[in-house]
Design an enzyme around this catalytic site. Structure first.
Site, PDB file in Angstrom:
ATOM      1  N   LYS A  20      -0.930   6.645   1.773  1.00 16.53           N
ATOM      2  CA  LYS A  20      -1.164   5.438   0.985  1.00 16.53           C
ATOM      3  C   LYS A  20      -2.388   5.546   0.082  1.00 16.53           C
ATOM      4  O   LYS A  20      -2.527   4.780  -0.870  1.00 16.53           O
ATOM      5  CB  LYS A  20      -1.248   4.206   1.893  1.00 16.53           C
ATOM      6  N   LYS A  37      11.307   8.127   4.620  1.00 15.00           N
ATOM      7  CA  LYS A  37      11.857   7.046   5.456  1.00 15.00           C
ATOM      8  C   LYS A  37      12.228   5.835   4.611  1.00 15.00           C
ATOM      9  O   LYS A  37      11.640   5.601   3.549  1.00 15.00           O
ATOM     10  CB  LYS A  37      10.858   6.654   6.552  1.00 15.00           C
ATOM     11  N   LYS A  40       9.927  -0.537   2.836  1.00 14.44           N
ATOM     12  CA  LYS A  40       9.877  -1.822   2.133  1.00 14.44           C
ATOM     13  C   LYS A  40       9.358  -1.668   0.730  1.00 14.44           C
ATOM     14  O   LYS A  40       9.711  -2.408  -0.163  1.00 14.44           O
ATOM     15  CB  LYS A  40       8.872  -2.732   2.837  1.00 14.44           C
TER      16      LYS A  40
HETATM   17  P1  ATP Z   1       6.187   0.358   4.260  1.00 17.80           P
HETATM   18  O1  ATP Z   1       7.422   1.144   4.070  1.00 17.80           O
HETATM   19  O2  ATP Z   1       5.891  -0.542   3.114  1.00 17.80           O
HETATM   20  O3  ATP Z   1       5.035   1.154   4.734  1.00 17.80           O
HETATM   21  P2  ATP Z   1       7.409  -0.388   6.645  1.00 17.80           P
HETATM   22  O4  ATP Z   1       8.804  -0.488   6.182  1.00 17.80           O
HETATM   23  O5  ATP Z   1       6.950   0.814   7.379  1.00 17.80           O
HETATM   24  O6  ATP Z   1       6.464  -0.657   5.426  1.00 17.80           O
HETATM   25  P3  ATP Z   1       6.127  -2.078   8.618  1.00 17.80           P
HETATM   26  O7  ATP Z   1       5.955  -3.561   8.636  1.00 17.80           O
HETATM   27  O8  ATP Z   1       4.924  -1.287   8.402  1.00 17.80           O
HETATM   28  O9  ATP Z   1       7.190  -1.689   7.521  1.00 17.80           O
HETATM   29  O10 ATP Z   1       6.870  -1.642   9.942  1.00 17.80           O
HETATM   30  C1  ATP Z   1       7.503  -2.475  10.853  1.00 17.80           C
HETATM   31  C2  ATP Z   1       8.139  -1.652  11.952  1.00 17.80           C
HETATM   32  O11 ATP Z   1       9.299  -0.957  11.448  1.00 17.80           O
HETATM   33  C3  ATP Z   1       7.252  -0.550  12.524  1.00 17.80           C
HETATM   34  O12 ATP Z   1       7.350  -0.538  13.918  1.00 17.80           O
HETATM   35  C4  ATP Z   1       7.782   0.719  11.948  1.00 17.80           C
HETATM   36  O13 ATP Z   1       7.592   1.800  12.803  1.00 17.80           O
HETATM   37  C5  ATP Z   1       9.253   0.422  11.777  1.00 17.80           C
HETATM   38  N1  ATP Z   1       9.837   1.168  10.666  1.00 17.80           N
HETATM   39  C6  ATP Z   1       9.483   1.116   9.370  1.00 17.80           C
HETATM   40  N2  ATP Z   1      10.248   1.912   8.620  1.00 17.80           N
HETATM   41  C7  ATP Z   1      11.138   2.495   9.466  1.00 17.80           C
HETATM   42  C8  ATP Z   1      12.233   3.410   9.300  1.00 17.80           C
HETATM   43  N3  ATP Z   1      12.568   3.867   8.114  1.00 17.80           N
HETATM   44  N4  ATP Z   1      12.923   3.796  10.384  1.00 17.80           N
HETATM   45  C9  ATP Z   1      12.613   3.302  11.584  1.00 17.80           C
HETATM   46  N5  ATP Z   1      11.614   2.435  11.830  1.00 17.80           N
HETATM   47  C10 ATP Z   1      10.879   2.026  10.790  1.00 17.80           C
END
Ligand code: ATP
Length: 329
Positions: free
Chosen positions: A111, A193, A196
């Site tokens: 980041k 991955k 969001k």
């Molecule tokens: P960003 O992608 O903007 O960093 P994020 O999608 O990782 O955000 P968070 O709110 O940080 O979202 O994560 C919420 C939960 O979802 C965390 O426990 C994280 O491990 C899980 N998570 C996020 N992305 C994935 C993914 N692609 N596959 C599985 N679990 C995920």
């Protein structure tokens, strides 16, 4: 009964990765544990946010928590910044952490990449996360597998503090990672991955997506030119991701799905997968719409904050006492 704690950032666009990797197990864990689920708004501002959007996103995530089946009569649901102990404990832990270990965190490295000077909040993110967890004497932290490094840091910090200030200071937590579906990959780039914050909205399936958006995203998903349905993460990562999603959602083993689609094209698999997703997200979407517009939501969060605070205050008192801080005990 074990204590479970987890959090999700109110950054909008909750997607299938969040759901399959983390949120889904929040619901199951309610059966035999004391669960605390937090909306981590202070983590969200590590990247500057528009205040009105943040307010809306907090309520959106709260509604989604309830829509997927988190029961406020069984579990505590609250907003992080409503409980002052998170910020307090975060500072105390900051003083026991090292810049070296924080600069090794993958999420921070990613980041802060390309920025000459990264926000300090981004650097301190894992310490605040450790405070969230340790504040509630947590035993189990259900998260996606991308959070493993942060959980390990939390454990290291807790052990370090216990060694110095007393073994009763913190309970050492454990991460709980979903076996399958722990990492859902992006639909347009299976090497990263599902996220969001990715620019392309078709790279993810959001829990509140319309049927036509779901269909479009799946039909457009990157695959390969082999044209043979098999599970090969290395050579056919896009297809493997789709098979993985299919398997996790339907609870069918990947091998069975591969057999079922033997000789059929990627199009047939994609079309069915889109239908399956539309169908399985429909009940969540319906209950989300009912809850999001009710007055109940604010009351549930206020009640949750009160309950969370009662636990947090005790921990902060104990920790301050062990550190020799303050004058009021
Ligand atoms: P960003 O992608 O903007 O960093 P994020 O999608 O990782 O955000 P968070 O709110 O940080 O979202 O994560 C919420 C939960 O979802 C965390 O426990 C994280 O491990 C899980 N998570 C996020 N992305 C994935 C993914 N692609 N596959 C599985 N679990 C995920």
């Amino acid at each position: 009964m074990k204590r479970v704690f987890s959090g999700i950032q109110p950054t909008g666009n909750i997607h299938l990765g969040n759901y399959l990797g983390a949120l889904r197990q929040f619901v199951d864990l309610q059966k035999d544990n004391e669960c605390i689920y937090c909306i981590v708004d202070m983590h969200a501002i590590t990247v500057p946010k528009d205040p009105e959007t943040l307010k809306k996103n907090i309520m959106d995530v709260a509604a989604l928590y309830l829509a997927i089946g988190i029961d406020p009569d069984k579990s505590i649901v609250f907003v992080q910044s409503d409980v002052p102990g998170h910020a307090e404990l975060s500072w105390i832990l900051t003083c026991s952490s090292y810049t070296g270990e924080l600069s090794r965190m993958t999420q921070y490295k990613q980041k802060s990449k390309m920025q000459e000077s990264a926000p300090t909040g981004l650097f301190m993110y894992p310490v605040l996360m450790a405070a969230d967890i340790l504040l509630y004497d947590t035993n189990i932290v259900p998260v996606g597998d991308d959070q493993k490094q942060h959980i390990e840091l939390t454990r290291d910090l807790a052990k370090r503090v216990n060694g110095k200030y007393g073994e009763d200071t913190f309970v050492i937590p454990e991460g709980r990672y979903m076996k399958s579906g722990a990492r859902i990959m992006s639909l347009d780039d299976p090497s990263s991955k599902m996220s969001k914050s990715a620019e392309n909205e078709y790279s993810r399936i959001q829990l509140l997506d319309s049927p036509s958006k779901i269909k479009k995203s799946i039909m457009r998903a990157t695959t390969d030119s082999e044209g043979i349905i098999r599970y090969d993460v290395e050579n056919q990562p896009g297809l493997a991701n789709l098979l993985n999603i299919y398997s996790v959602v339907t609870e069918k083993p990947v091998e069975d799905i591969v057999k079922e689609y033997d000789g059929k094209g990627y199009g047939a698999l994609k079309k069915d997968l889109a239908e399956i997703l539309i169908e399985s997200l429909a009940p969540i979407q319906k209950s989300y719409n009912d809850i999001r517009n009710s007055d109940e939501l604010k009351r549930i969060l206020a009640d949750g904050a009160e309950k969370a605070n009662a636990i947090a205050e005790k921990t902060v008192k104990r920790v301050k006492d062990n550190f020799g801080l303050g004058n009021r005990f």
